[in-house]
Design an enzyme around this catalytic site. Structure first.
Site, mmCIF file in Angstrom:
data_model
loop_
_atom_site.group_PDB
_atom_site.id
_atom_site.type_symbol
_atom_site.label_atom_id
_atom_site.label_comp_id
_atom_site.label_asym_id
_atom_site.label_seq_id
_atom_site.Cartn_x
_atom_site.Cartn_y
_atom_site.Cartn_z
ATOM 1 N N ASP A 41 0.836 -1.202 0.000
ATOM 2 C CA ASP A 41 0.000 0.000 0.000
ATOM 3 C C ASP A 41 0.879 1.263 0.000
ATOM 4 O O ASP A 41 0.710 2.163 -0.851
ATOM 5 C CB ASP A 41 -0.881 -0.050 1.260
ATOM 6 C CG ASP A 41 -2.118 0.815 1.159
ATOM 7 O OD1 ASP A 41 -2.280 1.522 0.157
ATOM 8 O OD2 ASP A 41 -2.925 0.775 2.106
ATOM 9 N N THR A 125 -0.450 -11.676 3.079
ATOM 10 C CA THR A 125 0.652 -12.486 3.637
ATOM 11 C C THR A 125 1.784 -11.655 4.245
ATOM 12 O O THR A 125 2.800 -12.199 4.656
ATOM 13 C CB THR A 125 1.252 -13.431 2.572
ATOM 14 O OG1 THR A 125 1.817 -12.656 1.518
ATOM 15 C CG2 THR A 125 0.186 -14.358 2.011
ATOM 16 N N TYR A 128 -0.735 -8.769 7.456
ATOM 17 C CA TYR A 128 -1.947 -9.496 7.853
ATOM 18 C C TYR A 128 -1.693 -10.971 8.157
ATOM 19 O O TYR A 128 -2.632 -11.695 8.518
ATOM 20 C CB TYR A 128 -3.036 -9.340 6.776
ATOM 21 C CG TYR A 128 -3.719 -7.985 6.794
ATOM 22 C CD1 TYR A 128 -3.343 -6.987 7.687
ATOM 23 C CD2 TYR A 128 -4.764 -7.701 5.914
ATOM 24 C CE1 TYR A 128 -3.966 -5.749 7.697
ATOM 25 C CE2 TYR A 128 -5.403 -6.464 5.926
ATOM 26 C CZ TYR A 128 -4.999 -5.494 6.809
ATOM 27 O OH TYR A 128 -5.632 -4.274 6.818
HETATM 28 P P1 ADP Z 1 -1.202 -7.301 3.806
HETATM 29 O O1 ADP Z 1 -1.484 -6.192 4.784
HETATM 30 O O2 ADP Z 1 -2.388 -7.630 2.915
HETATM 31 O O3 ADP Z 1 -0.611 -8.510 4.465
HETATM 32 P P2 ADP Z 1 1.412 -6.264 2.926
HETATM 33 O O4 ADP Z 1 1.611 -5.100 2.030
HETATM 34 O O5 ADP Z 1 1.827 -6.136 4.358
HETATM 35 O O6 ADP Z 1 -0.139 -6.671 2.774
HETATM 36 O O7 ADP Z 1 2.179 -7.516 2.326
HETATM 37 C C1 ADP Z 1 1.729 -8.301 1.274
HETATM 38 C C2 ADP Z 1 2.907 -8.897 0.527
HETATM 39 O O8 ADP Z 1 3.439 -7.917 -0.380
HETATM 40 C C3 ADP Z 1 4.089 -9.317 1.383
HETATM 41 O O9 ADP Z 1 4.536 -10.576 0.924
HETATM 42 C C4 ADP Z 1 5.140 -8.241 1.109
HETATM 43 O O10 ADP Z 1 6.457 -8.762 1.218
HETATM 44 C C5 ADP Z 1 4.851 -7.909 -0.334
HETATM 45 N N1 ADP Z 1 5.333 -6.601 -0.829
HETATM 46 C C6 ADP Z 1 5.714 -5.498 -0.139
HETATM 47 N N2 ADP Z 1 6.068 -4.486 -0.982
HETATM 48 C C7 ADP Z 1 5.895 -4.972 -2.248
HETATM 49 C C8 ADP Z 1 6.093 -4.439 -3.573
HETATM 50 N N3 ADP Z 1 6.536 -3.191 -3.773
HETATM 51 N N4 ADP Z 1 5.798 -5.253 -4.637
HETATM 52 C C9 ADP Z 1 5.332 -6.504 -4.461
HETATM 53 N N5 ADP Z 1 5.140 -7.061 -3.257
HETATM 54 C C10 ADP Z 1 5.419 -6.310 -2.157
#
Ligand code: ADP
Length: 187
Positions: A41, A125, A128
């Site tokens: 996000d 993952t 959350y």
């Molecule tokens: P949630 O709150 O739904 O768990 P997160 O953003 O904390 O979402 O993490 C979801 C996944 O996205 C994790 O595996 C994290 O490592 C990964 N992630 C973080 N930044 C990026 C990015 N720029 N591009 C792709 N994946 C990412």
């Protein structure tokens, strides 16, 4: 397995950064406020600029398992589909269904807007805490079923941030492919 063809559509797995994808839409793993957060996000809002948040402010939030669309601001992708995955507790509070719903609704929103290519991060993952192997199976199986049902979407790309996440999705995609083959044989 890194690629699976389903009719005239394709699922592919890559390791990389969701903000750099050239698909029609990228999916944001947002929270119910849609007002920004950490992880994916934060990265999307930083890369896309303030136009995305300004649109999000008009959307009135988003329920867990649902999805809403904005433009992509400065991103290469013209659209961001914001979805909210479940916070994982113990797997007995509807988390699997809610995660499947987040993927399904994101695809429905893409279809409703005439989009044909979409990139997903690994929803739920990170912060959350949904266990990666189970989340990967739900993600690949849900998307495969939607593509088989026909959605107008030609490419779904999963963009995994780490090598271990990519490995989990490779295993899950192989399992999903085997499951689809079994179902075809029964028909
Ligand atoms: P949630 O709150 O739904 O768990 P997160 O953003 O904390 O979402 O993490 C979801 C996944 O996205 C994790 O595996 C994290 O490592 C990964 N992630 C973080 N930044 C990026 C990015 N720029 N591009 C792709 N994946 C990412």
């Amino acid at each position: 397995m890194r690629e699976l063809s389903i009719g005239s559509s394709r699922i592919e797995l890559v390791r990389g950064d969701i903000t750099a994808q050239d698909t029609d839409a990228i999916v944001n793993a947002a929270n119910t406020s849609l007002l920004g957060g950490g992880g994916v996000d934060g990265a999307i809002h930083r890369a896309g600029g303030p136009a995305i948040l300004a649109e999000c402010e008009q959307l009135g939030g988003c329920a867990t398992g649902d999805a809403k669309i904005t433009t992509g601001g400065r991103l290469t992708a013209k659209h961001v589909i914001h979805t909210v995955g479940p916070v994982y507790r113990d797997g007995r509070h509807g988390e699997p269904d809610l995660l499947a719903s987040a993927y399904r609704r994101s695809l429905e929103v893409a279809t409703a807007n005439g989009l044909t290519t979409i990139a997903f991060p690994s929803i739920s993952t990170g912060a959350y805490r949904f266990p990666i192997a189970a989340a990967a199976r739900i993600a690949t199986a849900t998307v495969a079923r939607a593509l088989r049902a026909g959605s107008g979407i030609t490419l779904v790309r999963f963009v995994l941030f780490s090598a271990t996440d990519l490995a989990a999705y490779e295993q899950a995609l192989a399992d999903t492919a085997a499951g689809l083959q079994k179902e075809e044989k029964k028909r």
